[in-house]
Design a protein around this motif. Structure first.
Motif, PDB file in Angstrom:
ATOM      1  N   HIS A  68      11.285  40.318 -23.118  1.00  0.00           N
ATOM      2  CA  HIS A  68      11.824  40.206 -24.474  1.00  0.00           C
ATOM      3  C   HIS A  68      12.857  39.078 -24.495  1.00  0.00           C
ATOM      4  N   LEU A  69      12.681  38.134 -25.401  1.00  0.00           N
ATOM      5  CA  LEU A  69      13.632  37.031 -25.534  1.00  0.00           C
ATOM      6  C   LEU A  69      14.388  37.177 -26.850  1.00  0.00           C
ATOM      7  N   ASN A  70      15.713  37.109 -26.773  1.00  0.00           N
ATOM      8  CA  ASN A  70      16.545  37.214 -27.968  1.00  0.00           C
ATOM      9  C   ASN A  70      17.930  36.604 -27.765  1.00  0.00           C
ATOM     10  N   ASN A  71      18.064  35.740 -26.766  1.00  0.00           N
ATOM     11  CA  ASN A  71      19.368  35.183 -26.425  1.00  0.00           C
ATOM     12  C   ASN A  71      19.231  33.664 -26.254  1.00  0.00           C
ATOM     13  N   PRO A  72      19.867  32.862 -27.117  1.00  0.00           N
ATOM     14  CA  PRO A  72      19.722  31.405 -27.008  1.00  0.00           C
ATOM     15  C   PRO A  72      20.404  30.802 -25.777  1.00  0.00           C
ATOM     16  N   ALA A  73      21.137  31.616 -25.028  1.00  0.00           N
ATOM     17  CA  ALA A  73      21.769  31.137 -23.802  1.00  0.00           C
ATOM     18  C   ALA A  73      20.979  31.574 -22.571  1.00  0.00           C
ATOM     19  N   GLN A  74      19.722  31.976 -22.784  1.00  0.00           N
ATOM     20  CA  GLN A  74      18.886  32.415 -21.676  1.00  0.00           C
ATOM     21  C   GLN A  74      17.498  31.797 -21.828  1.00  0.00           C
ATOM     22  N   GLY A  75      16.944  31.322 -20.728  1.00  0.00           N
ATOM     23  CA  GLY A  75      15.615  30.726 -20.754  1.00  0.00           C
ATOM     24  C   GLY A  75      14.672  31.458 -19.826  1.00  0.00           C
ATOM     25  N   LEU A  76      13.429  31.557 -20.235  1.00  0.00           N
ATOM     26  CA  LEU A  76      12.386  32.153 -19.408  1.00  0.00           C
ATOM     27  C   LEU A  76      11.684  31.023 -18.672  1.00  0.00           C
ATOM     28  N   TYR A  77      11.856  30.978 -17.361  1.00  0.00           N
ATOM     29  CA  TYR A  77      11.244  29.947 -16.527  1.00  0.00           C
ATOM     30  C   TYR A  77       9.898  30.464 -16.018  1.00  0.00           C
TER      31      TYR A  77
END
Length: 134
Positions: free
Chosen positions: A79-88
């Motif tokens: 789940h992505l919902n944080n602009p300070a986190q990236g899924l590599y």
């Protein structure tokens, strides 16, 4: 499965936030391509492919969505919902994304320029490739 979440340093104060992505600091590759996706229907399923060589970092800069990752053995949802986190995501991982919030904006940073020959669009072909790479 070869993926990870990268937490980027946040700069700023009570007036606003900033994330800077710089090669060899928090970022795992030289960025050769950037694109972004928005205004996507909530239950649309985007992606539906794997890459032979490409690496990507995916950032949900606004809103939220789910990434379904599959290496041919396991399927996981991130789940992505944080602009300070990236899924590599490295190569040879099937990816789909869905469950878009109305305001969702997803930015993708890629290690290579667009190359249609790098894509695997057929899931059964992907499974064959994945079993050969084990």
């Amino acid at each position: 499965m070869d993926y990870k979440l990268i937490d980027f340093p946040i700069h700023g104060n009570h007036e606003g936030k900033l994330v800077a992505l710089e090669k060899n600091n928090e970022f795992p590759f030289e960025i050769k391509r950037v694109y972004y996706i928005w205004d996507t229907v909530h239950d649309a399923i985007r992606g539906k492919h794997a890459h032979k060589d490409l690496q990507q970092v995916i950032i949900c800069v606004k809103g939220e969505c789910d990434f379904i990752l599959d290496d041919g053995k396991t399927r996981e949802t991130v789940h992505l919902n944080n602009p300070a986190q990236g899924l590599y995501i490295t190569n040879n991982i099937w990816r789909e994304f869905t469950n878009f919030s109305k305001d969702c904006v997803v930015m993708v940073l890629a290690s290579e320029h667009y190359n249609p020959k790098d894509y695997i669009h057929d899931y059964h072909e992907f499974l064959k490739e994945a079993s050969c790479n084990r």
